[in-house]
Enzyme design. Structure first.
Site, PDB file in Angstrom:
ATOM      1  N   GLU A   1      12.423 -10.363  -3.619  1.00 46.95           N
ATOM      2  CA  GLU A   1      10.827 -10.772  -4.145  1.00 46.95           C
ATOM      3  C   GLU A   1      10.981 -10.739  -5.714  1.00 46.95           C
ATOM      4  O   GLU A   1      11.190  -9.775  -6.440  1.00 46.95           O
ATOM      5  CB  GLU A   1      10.083  -9.663  -3.380  1.00 46.95           C
ATOM      6  CG  GLU A   1       8.602  -9.549  -3.727  1.00 46.95           C
ATOM      7  CD  GLU A   1       8.025  -8.479  -3.646  1.00 46.95           C
ATOM      8  OE1 GLU A   1       8.621  -7.239  -3.493  1.00 46.95           O
ATOM      9  OE2 GLU A   1       6.736  -8.523  -3.648  1.00 46.95           O
TER      10      GLU A   1
ATOM     11  N   ASP B   1      10.102  -4.900  -3.568  1.00 49.45           N
ATOM     12  CA  ASP B   1       9.551  -3.773  -4.340  1.00 49.45           C
ATOM     13  C   ASP B   1       9.169  -2.751  -3.295  1.00 49.45           C
ATOM     14  O   ASP B   1       8.746  -3.018  -2.142  1.00 49.45           O
ATOM     15  CB  ASP B   1       8.266  -3.996  -5.117  1.00 49.45           C
ATOM     16  CG  ASP B   1       8.721  -4.886  -6.422  1.00 49.45           C
ATOM     17  OD1 ASP B   1       7.768  -5.654  -6.851  1.00 49.45           O
ATOM     18  OD2 ASP B   1      10.174  -4.793  -6.691  1.00 49.45           O
TER      19      ASP B   1
ATOM     20  N   ASP C   1       6.864  -1.153  -2.740  1.00 47.28           N
ATOM     21  CA  ASP C   1       5.355  -1.102  -2.701  1.00 47.28           C
ATOM     22  C   ASP C   1       4.666  -1.690  -1.430  1.00 47.28           C
ATOM     23  O   ASP C   1       5.462  -2.358  -0.803  1.00 47.28           O
ATOM     24  CB  ASP C   1       4.729  -1.412  -3.861  1.00 47.28           C
ATOM     25  CG  ASP C   1       4.968  -2.829  -4.048  1.00 47.28           C
ATOM     26  OD1 ASP C   1       4.916  -3.397  -5.339  1.00 47.28           O
ATOM     27  OD2 ASP C   1       5.154  -3.482  -3.005  1.00 47.28           O
TER      28      ASP C   1
ATOM     29  N   ASP D   1       3.151  -4.235  -1.105  1.00 45.72           N
ATOM     30  CA  ASP D   1       3.173  -5.676  -0.985  1.00 45.72           C
ATOM     31  C   ASP D   1       4.512  -5.885  -0.439  1.00 45.72           C
ATOM     32  O   ASP D   1       4.940  -6.709   0.248  1.00 45.72           O
ATOM     33  CB  ASP D   1       2.886  -6.113  -2.584  1.00 45.72           C
ATOM     34  CG  ASP D   1       1.671  -6.863  -2.582  1.00 45.72           C
ATOM     35  OD1 ASP D   1       1.230  -7.474  -3.718  1.00 45.72           O
ATOM     36  OD2 ASP D   1       0.870  -6.728  -1.578  1.00 45.72           O
TER      37      ASP D   1
END
Ligand code: 28F
Length: 663
Positions: A444, A518, A520, A522
């Site tokens: 990503e 990541d 996180d 997202d």
């Protein structure tokens, strides 16, 4: 060999008999397909098939089936009754039929009136006798009543083992004008263990025989539960059969039926469409199911396809030059029963359930062409609907094929003026062509993609950076639309094994596909989208355990270790808060100060760190996406990557052994 006391002298015929029954007893699997539930119930099928043969010959229209409280099963027909006069071997016909394998072959006897029989019938009653503790035969024939019992097991004095051996018969005058054969038997627990008849299996066979033989009534009484006598009789024959098979489904018309004869071969067909897509075609020869089809089925399918296409062209539903509609498209949603009768059926295949008589193909084809053609002309609305549904299915199939083809050939990469799109250049491929060892990292973000390209093992690592969120494939089902999404097409193209029904795992260029994003929310969202994509459109890859999610670290600690000249900088990574706490405690004990960095995204790691912590097979931790339920994998990833660190901690300690290497 059975134990035979020297004293009792056997003539050569009875030795022959013993060998026959003995062989069956030794290898039941060869005669009744095993000694499990199927084999056990095969004894019932052999007996009722004999009674149905008598019905097929036109001498019986009633069969009673009774399951007794002693777990024995009786079948009684109102046919002619097995002859019990003396056979050329010096034995009674019925004794030969009960004790000599392949003696019951019906059409051996030209005057037996049998033109058709259920195939390899000869061994039927012999197998039942050999594998039952006792078998009682009662025959009403020529104003007499004949009774005889056959037994298996140790003799009363325990000196011998009998196998299906006849007791002395009794023959009495019978004034009841009854006719027919009753066979009652108790399967031998020595062979089958303590199995009992399952009324559901018995009923299913009875029902099938009744549908296949309109005019025949078969009753079932299970005295173990009640004395209710259930009656199975279906004048509607195969039309009633397809109606029964379509029970609960939305049907498009009342069942159609076609039938005809050619010589001594008869053909009966029942068919009815539902609004579904499944195709159900049950075929029978002399009431025996032919699971592998054969010449009768081939004749039916060929004529069905040709007749429908002729109708479509004649009635302007297909343009003259247009390709014919394939048969499987025309048969979507069709339930069909195809039953033929033939005196000398020949079966091929491992399980002898494929008909091979050549003449049958044309006979069936002729009957279907004539009668289906007439049916379509007389039911134009149904016919039009059938053709139009098939045309739609053809369009969908062509679109899916084209979409998959485009991906494979890269045709969809061209923009409107034929320039190749940039997609595949996004991929940094591995140097090796050892597809098994190669690993594709779907990364990503371009910055992480850059670090991954530099940090990777250039021999075996392919890097495909993705930008932003991929299309939410859950909502979109049209393959053609899915492929339009540039990101998805890049993934499909990089893996090189196609997509959807044309996906072919053997073409995949990577042994592992690793989603790296990541830690996180997202990142978690992108992971779940990609997992959904793979699970929906490249499932074999997931099922093969080739889909993984990378686990980047959450923290990096830097501190000085050693003294004086040996002083050096240490870097340690932590994947969990607890790990961090433990490490901080240790360092505090050693009064060592350290610098702590919380990773916000992959992009914050330089290539070496990304390699060391997340890509190097020796030191990384990967999560394998679970094949059974991608949501488990998704939950797992959310737990790990989501904000709720307690969930993550919990999951990690339960599932990840940090000391073991991921391979
Ligand atoms: C409960 C199971 O087995 N019914 C049967 C017949 C009638 C004949 C028959 C059977 C051996 C070689 C002929 C009678 N009369 N129900 C049954 N019903 N077998 S089995 O003959 C078998 C003989 O050829 C029968 C005249 N011809 C045949």
């Amino acid at each position: 060999m059975a134990l035979v006391t020297p004293a009792q002298e056997y003539n050569d015929a009875s030795i022959h008999v013993l060998e026959g029954l003995e062989a069956i007893r030794k290898r039941p699997g060869m005669y009744v397909g095993g000694t499990g539930v199927q084999g056990f119930h095969h004894l019932f099928k052999e007996v009722i098939d004999n009674a149905v043969d008598e019905a097929l010959a036109g001498y019986c229209d009633w069969i009673d089936v009774t399951i007794h409280e002693d777990q024995s099963l009786g079948v009684q027909d109102n046919g002619r009754g097995i002859p019990f006069g003396i056979h050329e071997t010096g034995k009674r016909t019925v004794e030969v039929a009960m004790t000599v394998p392949h003696s019951g072959g019906k059409f051996g006897d030209k005057d037996s009136g049998y033109t058709v029989s259920g195939g390899l019938h000869g061994v039927g009653l012999t197998a039942v006798n050999a594998l039952s503790k006792w078998t009682q035969v009662t025959i009403w024939r020529d104003g007499q009543r004949y009774e005889q019992t056959y037994r298996s097991g140790p003799t009363d004095d325990g000196k011998r083992i009998r196998i299906g051996e006849p007791d002395q018969p009794t023959i009495a005058k019978d004034t009841t004008h009854a006719r027919g054969t009753l066979i009652r038997f108790l399967p031998d627990s020595e062979v089958f263990g303590h199995l009992h008849f399952q009324v559901g299996i018995v009923e299913e066979r009875i029902r099938m025989m009744a549908y296949l033989n309109p005019g025949l009534t078969i009753t079932l009484t299970d005295l173990r539960t009640s004395d209710e006598r259930r009656v199975f009789s279906f004048e509607g024959g195969l039309s009633a059969f397809v109606d029964f098979l379509n029970e609960g489904k939305k049907t498009l018309h009342t069942p159609a039926s076609f039938s005809g004869t050619s010589g001594d071969i008869t053909v009966d067909i029942g068919l009815q469409y539902t609004d579904g897509y499944a195709e159900t075609l049950a075929s029978f020869v002399n009431c025996i199911p032919t699971k592998s089809g054969g010449t009768h089925v081939r004749g039916f399918k060929a004529a069905f396809t040709r007749t429908c296409n002729d109708y479509a062209k004649t009635n302007g539903l297909l343009k003259p030059g247009q390709d014919n509609l394939e048969g499987d498209l025309l048969r979507e949603g069709m339930t069909c029963v195809l039953s033929i009768r033939i005196p000398n059926p020949e079966f091929i295949g491992q399980t002898k359930d494929e008909l091979s008589n050549k003449e049958v193909q044309n006979i069936v084809s002729t009957i279907v062409t004539e009668q289906l053609g007439a049916y379509l002309d007389q039911n134009r609305e149904f016919a039009t609907n059938l053709i139009q549904r098939a045309i739609l299915s053809k369009r969908a199939r062509d679109a899916a094929k084209k979409a998959a083809e485009d991906v494979r050939t890269g045709r969809d990469k061209k923009d409107k003026n034929g320039r190749r799109k940039v997609l595949v250049e996004k991929l940094t491929p591995p140097q090796s062509h050892d597809y098994e060892k190669n690993e594709l990292f779907i990364v990503e973000g371009d910055s992480a993609g850059g670090s991954a390209k530099q940090g990777r093992d250039f021999r075996h690592h392919g890097i495909l950076p993705l930008r932003g969120k991929s299309l939410n494939v859950e909502k979109e089902t049209d393959l053609a639309k899915i492929l339009k999404n540039a990101e998805i097409a890049a993934i499909v193209d990089s893996i090189g094994a196609g997509i959807g029904s044309s996906f072919d795992l053997s073409q995949a260029k990577y042994g592992k596909v690793i989603i790296m994003s990541d830690a996180d929310p997202d990142g978690g969202h992108i992971q779940s989208l990609l997992i959904t994509l793979f699970y929906s459109y490249m499932r074999p890859l997931v099922e093969a355990g080739r889909l993984y999610v990378a686990m980047p670290p959450l923290y990096k600690l830097t501190y000085q270790s050693g003294k004086g000249k040996s002083k050096q900088q240490e870097i340690v990574y932590c994947w969990t808060d607890d790990e961090l706490d433990d490490l901080r405690r240790d360092l505090a004990k050693q009064k060592v100060s350290f610098e702590l960095q919380r990773y916000k995204g992959l992009g914050e790691m330089n290539p070496d760190q990304l390699w060391e912590t997340t890509m190097n097979p020796e030191t990384r931790t990967l999560i394998q996406v679970d094949v059974n339920d991608p949501s488990i994998a998704e939950r797992r990833i959310t737990t790990l990557m989501g904000s709720n660190s307690d969930l993550r901690k919990q999951w990690l300690y339960e599932n990840i052994d940090f000391d073991s290497y991921e391979e």
